[in-house]
Design a protein around this motif. Structure first.
Motif, PDB file in Angstrom:
ATOM      1  N   GLY A 145       0.757  -1.283   0.207  1.00 52.49           N
ATOM      2  CA  GLY A 145      -0.135   0.095  -0.089  1.00 52.49           C
ATOM      3  C   GLY A 145       0.881   1.258   0.132  1.00 52.49           C
ATOM      4  N   ILE A 146       1.947   1.038   0.711  1.00 53.98           N
ATOM      5  CA  ILE A 146       2.724   2.299   0.815  1.00 53.98           C
ATOM      6  C   ILE A 146       3.739   2.557  -0.661  1.00 53.98           C
ATOM      7  CG2 ILE A 146       5.009   3.380   1.867  1.00 53.98           C
ATOM      8  CD1 ILE A 146       4.101   1.847   4.579  1.00 53.98           C
ATOM      9  N   LEU A 200       2.612   9.138  -4.539  1.00 53.24           N
ATOM     10  CA  LEU A 200       3.928   9.688  -4.160  1.00 53.24           C
ATOM     11  C   LEU A 200       5.045   9.030  -3.967  1.00 53.24           C
ATOM     12  CD1 LEU A 200       2.154  12.077  -1.298  1.00 53.24           C
ATOM     13  CD2 LEU A 200       2.943  12.907  -3.417  1.00 53.24           C
ATOM     14  N   ILE A 201       5.086   7.894  -3.434  1.00 52.66           N
ATOM     15  CA  ILE A 201       6.165   6.804  -3.343  1.00 52.66           C
ATOM     16  C   ILE A 201       6.723   6.429  -4.710  1.00 52.66           C
ATOM     17  CG2 ILE A 201       6.990   4.648  -2.244  1.00 52.66           C
ATOM     18  CD1 ILE A 201       6.358   7.115  -0.429  1.00 52.66           C
ATOM     19  N   GLY A 238       6.371   8.050  -7.593  1.00 57.04           N
ATOM     20  CA  GLY A 238       6.915   9.035  -8.519  1.00 57.04           C
ATOM     21  C   GLY A 238       8.368   9.254  -7.814  1.00 57.04           C
ATOM     22  N   THR A 239       8.472   9.431  -6.418  1.00 59.02           N
ATOM     23  CA  THR A 239       9.813   9.524  -5.878  1.00 59.02           C
ATOM     24  C   THR A 239      10.767   8.482  -6.312  1.00 59.02           C
ATOM     25  OG1 THR A 239       8.584  10.415  -4.017  1.00 59.02           O
ATOM     26  CG2 THR A 239      10.863   9.780  -3.463  1.00 59.02           C
ATOM     27  N   ILE A 240      10.441   7.322  -6.069  1.00 57.21           N
ATOM     28  CA  ILE A 240      11.261   6.120  -6.688  1.00 57.21           C
ATOM     29  C   ILE A 240      11.703   6.462  -8.002  1.00 57.21           C
ATOM     30  CG2 ILE A 240      11.501   3.703  -7.045  1.00 57.21           C
ATOM     31  CD1 ILE A 240       9.576   3.231  -4.713  1.00 57.21           C
ATOM     32  N   TYR A 241      10.936   6.834  -8.899  1.00 60.33           N
ATOM     33  CA  TYR A 241      11.290   6.882 -10.387  1.00 60.33           C
ATOM     34  C   TYR A 241      12.235   8.051 -10.333  1.00 60.33           C
ATOM     35  CZ  TYR A 241      10.745   8.252 -15.222  1.00 60.33           C
ATOM     36  OH  TYR A 241      10.954   8.551 -16.474  1.00 60.33           O
ATOM     37  N   PHE A 258       7.228   1.290 -11.198  1.00 59.06           N
ATOM     38  CA  PHE A 258       6.759   1.895 -10.013  1.00 59.06           C
ATOM     39  C   PHE A 258       6.176   3.228 -10.928  1.00 59.06           C
ATOM     40  CE2 PHE A 258       9.486  -0.169  -7.249  1.00 59.06           C
ATOM     41  CZ  PHE A 258       8.713  -0.494  -6.382  1.00 59.06           C
ATOM     42  N   TYR A 259       6.726   3.888 -11.841  1.00 56.76           N
ATOM     43  CA  TYR A 259       6.240   5.363 -12.494  1.00 56.76           C
ATOM     44  C   TYR A 259       4.702   5.040 -12.941  1.00 56.76           C
ATOM     45  CZ  TYR A 259       5.977   9.031 -16.036  1.00 56.76           C
ATOM     46  OH  TYR A 259       5.534   9.942 -16.604  1.00 56.76           O
TER      47      TYR A 259
END
Length: 263
Positions: A114-115, A120-121, A123-126, A162-163
């Motif tokens: 879920g996290i 937000l996560i 986009g941040t990872i990408y 992820f993106y």
């Protein structure tokens, strides 16, 4: 100079792609009755999945890899665009819900997933992955060390999954984000990637020594090649994101009209 007849046939590349293709065939074929009894073979999704593997191989196994690794930053950037956009998009579109459910359906994993699948996560990872890898020291290390280069490409592909997850998630447990989230998410990622684009495109210096001292196989200087690579990163990325934005807006509009018609 480039040997345009050379295609990579390393066991870890060809074997890895064959393994994923074989695993998909087993899970959607003989084991489909265990995972999703009564479900028909996902022919359309299988075509998309195998197309993803083919594009991934064309990006990293064709002569384009030699051009990108030794001579042209723009060729290397094209590799990354193929991995991030068509390869990752087709990979997700090729996964039926019941194929990912053994992972996404596990109650113990739901808090973590879920996290990790929150926009937000994702986009941040990408953005963090691409930003860090484009630092001159790390990027040039990948050009000099084959194993590091492989790791770079795998991380680009993983971060691309992820993106695209908030838009193309195949999971019913963790479905795509709402249309409102998608319409905010896509421009936010474009903005977050702007510093990397600007750093590459507008740098007064050639950032990566490998390309600065590489033999010129085109009429482009090293500086012009870097400018082209930065422009490709921004324009291709923005173009694909805007197409996705348009699709999301269309679906949002259609859903709004449907709700209005029921009143």
């Amino acid at each position: 100079m480039i040997d345009w007849t050379h295609w990579h046939n390393e066991p870890y590349l060809v074997g890895g792609l064959i393994f994923f293709g074989w695993l998909y065939a087993i899970l959607t074929g003989p084991w489909r009755s265990r995972l999703a009894p009564g479900t028909a073979y996902p022919r359309r999704q299988a075509i998309l999945f195998y197309s993803s593997l083919v594009i991934f191989y064309l990006a990293v196994g064709s002569p384009l890899d030699q051009a990108g690794e030794r001579f042209l930053l723009s060729a290397h950037m094209l590799q990354h665009q193929l991995i991030i956009y068509p390869a990752a998009i087709l990979f997700l579109l090729g996964l039926p819900d019941w194929l990912v459910r053994p992972i996404t359906g596990r109650p113990a994993l739901r808090p973590l997933l879920g996290i990790l699948t929150h926009p937000l996560i994702c986009g941040t990872i990408y953005t963090a992955t691409l930003t860090v890898w484009h630092m001159p020291t790390l990027y040039d290390l990948a050009l000099q060390n084959r194993l590091v280069h492989i790791g770079e490409h795998l991380m680009f592909f993983g971060s691309a999954l992820f993106y695209w997850w908030p838009l193309l998630s195949p999971s019913k447990e963790f479905p795509p984000a709402s249309h409102a989230w998608q319409l905010l998410y896509l421009p936010a990622v474009i903005i977050a990637m702007t510093p990397v684009f600007a750093y590459i495109t507008f740098s007064p210096d050639v950032l990566y020594p490998t390309y600065e001292f590489a033999p010129r196989i085109t009429s482009l200087s090293a500086a012009a090649d870097q400018l082209l690579a930065g422009a490709m990163m921004k324009l291709i990325g923005m173009g694909v994101a805007m197409i996705a934005f348009g699709v999301s807006f269309y679906h949002w509009f259609q859903a709004s009209e449907a709700r209005a018609g029921k009143k």
